[in-house]
Design a protein around this motif. Structure first.
Motif, PDB file in Angstrom:
ATOM      1  N   LEU A  43       0.861  -1.196   0.000  1.00 39.61           N
ATOM      2  CA  LEU A  43       0.000   0.000   0.000  1.00 39.61           C
ATOM      3  C   LEU A  43       0.891   1.238   0.000  1.00 39.61           C
ATOM      4  CD1 LEU A  43      -2.927  -0.594   2.539  1.00 39.61           C
ATOM      5  CD2 LEU A  43      -3.011  -0.584   0.047  1.00 39.61           C
ATOM      6  N   THR A  44       0.754   2.038  -1.023  1.00 38.38           N
ATOM      7  CA  THR A  44       1.551   3.250  -1.100  1.00 38.38           C
ATOM      8  C   THR A  44       0.958   4.340  -0.213  1.00 38.38           C
ATOM      9  OG1 THR A  44       0.294   4.246  -2.918  1.00 38.38           O
ATOM     10  CG2 THR A  44       2.093   2.718  -3.528  1.00 38.38           C
ATOM     11  N   GLN A  45       1.720   5.375  -0.011  1.00 38.16           N
ATOM     12  CA  GLN A  45       1.218   6.518   0.750  1.00 38.16           C
ATOM     13  C   GLN A  45      -0.002   7.125   0.043  1.00 38.16           C
ATOM     14  OE1 GLN A  45       4.237   9.475   1.568  1.00 38.16           O
ATOM     15  NE2 GLN A  45       2.734  10.944   2.294  1.00 38.16           N
ATOM     16  N   GLY A  46       0.031   7.205  -1.268  1.00 36.04           N
ATOM     17  CA  GLY A  46      -1.111   7.728  -2.016  1.00 36.04           C
ATOM     18  C   GLY A  46      -2.357   6.890  -1.835  1.00 36.04           C
ATOM     19  N   GLU A  47      -2.195   5.566  -1.836  1.00 34.12           N
ATOM     20  CA  GLU A  47      -3.345   4.684  -1.635  1.00 34.12           C
ATOM     21  C   GLU A  47      -3.893   4.817  -0.223  1.00 34.12           C
ATOM     22  OE1 GLU A  47      -2.282   1.120  -4.794  1.00 34.12           O
ATOM     23  OE2 GLU A  47      -1.316   1.114  -2.813  1.00 34.12           O
ATOM     24  N   ARG A  48      -3.017   4.981   0.744  1.00 32.22           N
ATOM     25  CA  ARG A  48      -3.460   5.172   2.128  1.00 32.22           C
ATOM     26  C   ARG A  48      -4.271   6.461   2.255  1.00 32.22           C
ATOM     27  NH1 ARG A  48      -0.594   2.190   5.952  1.00 32.22           N
ATOM     28  NH2 ARG A  48       0.719   0.632   4.968  1.00 32.22           N
ATOM     29  N   GLU A  49      -3.785   7.527   1.631  1.00 36.41           N
ATOM     30  CA  GLU A  49      -4.519   8.803   1.642  1.00 36.41           C
ATOM     31  C   GLU A  49      -5.858   8.658   0.923  1.00 36.41           C
ATOM     32  OE1 GLU A  49      -4.009  11.567   3.243  1.00 36.41           O
ATOM     33  OE2 GLU A  49      -1.881  11.612   3.718  1.00 36.41           O
ATOM     34  N   LEU A  50      -5.871   7.860  -0.148  1.00 34.35           N
ATOM     35  CA  LEU A  50      -7.112   7.640  -0.886  1.00 34.35           C
ATOM     36  C   LEU A  50      -8.141   6.934  -0.008  1.00 34.35           C
ATOM     37  CD1 LEU A  50      -8.581   7.935  -3.602  1.00 34.35           C
ATOM     38  CD2 LEU A  50      -7.593   5.720  -4.259  1.00 34.35           C
ATOM     39  N   ILE A  51      -7.710   5.944   0.767  1.00 28.84           N
ATOM     40  CA  ILE A  51      -8.623   5.259   1.687  1.00 28.84           C
ATOM     41  C   ILE A  51      -9.171   6.250   2.719  1.00 28.84           C
ATOM     42  CG2 ILE A  51      -8.775   3.511   3.528  1.00 28.84           C
ATOM     43  CD1 ILE A  51      -6.614   1.925   1.861  1.00 28.84           C
ATOM     44  N   ALA A  52      -8.311   7.106   3.262  1.00 31.30           N
ATOM     45  CA  ALA A  52      -8.752   8.115   4.239  1.00 31.30           C
ATOM     46  C   ALA A  52      -9.743   9.084   3.609  1.00 31.30           C
ATOM     47  CB  ALA A  52      -7.540   8.868   4.783  1.00 31.30           C
ATOM     48  N   ALA A  71      -4.047  15.430  -0.706  1.00 26.87           N
ATOM     49  CA  ALA A  71      -2.784  14.710  -0.470  1.00 26.87           C
ATOM     50  C   ALA A  71      -2.691  13.510  -1.411  1.00 26.87           C
ATOM     51  CB  ALA A  71      -2.685  14.268   0.991  1.00 26.87           C
ATOM     52  N   ALA A  72      -3.787  12.765  -1.551  1.00 24.48           N
ATOM     53  CA  ALA A  72      -3.797  11.619  -2.466  1.00 24.48           C
ATOM     54  C   ALA A  72      -3.560  12.078  -3.902  1.00 24.48           C
ATOM     55  CB  ALA A  72      -5.112  10.858  -2.354  1.00 24.48           C
ATOM     56  N   ASP A  73      -4.227  13.150  -4.309  1.00 27.37           N
ATOM     57  CA  ASP A  73      -4.026  13.680  -5.669  1.00 27.37           C
ATOM     58  C   ASP A  73      -2.574  14.073  -5.894  1.00 27.37           C
ATOM     59  OD1 ASP A  73      -6.429  13.391  -7.015  1.00 27.37           O
ATOM     60  OD2 ASP A  73      -7.188  15.361  -6.439  1.00 27.37           O
ATOM     61  N   ARG A  78      -2.058  14.723  -9.786  1.00 29.67           N
ATOM     62  CA  ARG A  78      -3.265  15.562  -9.828  1.00 29.67           C
ATOM     63  C   ARG A  78      -3.995  15.472 -11.160  1.00 29.67           C
ATOM     64  NH1 ARG A  78      -0.372  20.535  -6.817  1.00 29.67           N
ATOM     65  NH2 ARG A  78      -0.826  19.876  -4.691  1.00 29.67           N
ATOM     66  N   ASP A  79      -3.232  15.387 -12.236  1.00 25.39           N
ATOM     67  CA  ASP A  79      -3.856  15.377 -13.558  1.00 25.39           C
ATOM     68  C   ASP A  79      -4.663  14.103 -13.828  1.00 25.39           C
ATOM     69  OD1 ASP A  79      -1.317  14.088 -13.474  1.00 25.39           O
ATOM     70  OD2 ASP A  79      -1.255  14.063 -15.667  1.00 25.39           O
ATOM     71  N   LYS A  80      -4.453  13.063 -13.051  1.00 23.35           N
ATOM     72  CA  LYS A  80      -5.163  11.799 -13.260  1.00 23.35           C
ATOM     73  C   LYS A  80      -6.576  11.810 -12.690  1.00 23.35           C
ATOM     74  CE  LYS A  80      -0.904   9.136 -13.261  1.00 23.35           C
ATOM     75  NZ  LYS A  80      -0.143   8.100 -12.550  1.00 23.35           N
ATOM     76  N   GLN A  81      -6.856  12.728 -11.766  1.00 22.21           N
ATOM     77  CA  GLN A  81      -8.193  12.855 -11.170  1.00 22.21           C
ATOM     78  C   GLN A  81      -8.663  11.550 -10.503  1.00 22.21           C
ATOM     79  OE1 GLN A  81     -10.772  15.582 -12.037  1.00 22.21           O
ATOM     80  NE2 GLN A  81      -9.018  16.897 -12.416  1.00 22.21           N
ATOM     81  N   VAL A  82      -7.719  10.808  -9.909  1.00 22.15           N
ATOM     82  CA  VAL A  82      -8.042   9.530  -9.280  1.00 22.15           C
ATOM     83  C   VAL A  82      -9.024   9.721  -8.131  1.00 22.15           C
ATOM     84  CG1 VAL A  82      -7.092   7.584  -7.972  1.00 22.15           C
ATOM     85  CG2 VAL A  82      -5.853   8.477  -9.955  1.00 22.15           C
ATOM     86  N   VAL A  83      -8.803  10.732  -7.317  1.00 19.61           N
ATOM     87  CA  VAL A  83      -9.667  10.936  -6.145  1.00 19.61           C
ATOM     88  C   VAL A  83     -11.094  11.254  -6.576  1.00 19.61           C
ATOM     89  CG1 VAL A  83     -10.073  12.373  -4.110  1.00 19.61           C
ATOM     90  CG2 VAL A  83      -7.754  11.606  -4.653  1.00 19.61           C
TER      91      VAL A  83
END
Length: 186
Positions: A43-52, A71-73, A78-83
């Protein structure tokens, strides 16, 4: 207007933390361990932030979902708009099948711990989630239910300007939680 007299000018969780410094340290240390320490190699830091962020969004906590989403973005691009896509529909979001399964678990934790089913855990494992991933997902979601209720239970205010959150997200992603309150204006 907050339900109690909080220091003025501090949004979201920052006001209650300034009000009660004795609880700030352990709350920030918990966030640091959950979101920045990669106890799990997968689990990456980005994925952890995404879960939060996802948990906070489902709890309708604007400040937490937006700040942790920023933070996740920052971490995921940011350009991926994952969140935004994950908030809209995690099943079609540009995340791995493992993350989709873990987000389902996080959503169940948000409703109550007993909503997590053996089938959800099996699905996460099928997609490569380890016991540590499942543990961390449950704990992140549970902790953010607490953080969300702390923020919203005291009726804190949240800025509406997305630029504020972009800067906040970058600070959280790069500098972490332990010293975050020290850097905020009083």
């Amino acid at each position: 207007m907050p339900h109690i007299q909080l220091p003025e000018g501090l949004p979201g969780i920052l006001g209650p933390m300034a009000y009660s410094p004795q609880t700030t340290k352990p709350l920030n240390e918990l966030a640091e361990v959950l979101l920045r320490t990669n106890a799990s190699d997968s689990l990456t830091q980005g994925e952890r932030e995404l879960i939060a962020s996802y948990t906070s969004r489902r709890n309708d906590c604007f400040f937490c979902s937006t700040s942790h989403g920023a933070a996740a973005d920052y971490l995921l691009g940011r350009d991926k708009q994952v969140v935004a896509q994950t908030w809209e529909n995690p099943d079609t979001a540009p995340v791995s099948d493992k993350m989709k399964a873990l987000l389902t678990i996080a959503g169940s934790v948000r409703q109550g711990g007993k909503y997590v089913t053996p089938e959800q855990v099996a699905e996460a494992r099928e997609h490569g989630a380890t016991d540590q991933d499942i543990h961390d997902t449950v704990l992140i979601a549970a902790a953010f239910c607490m953080y969300n209720r702390y923020v919203d239970g005291l009726a804190t205010w949240a800025p509406q300007d997305s630029a504020v959150y972009a800067d906040m997200g970058e600070t959280l992603a790069t500098k972490g939680y332990v010293h975050f309150n020290e850097e905020q204006p009083a």
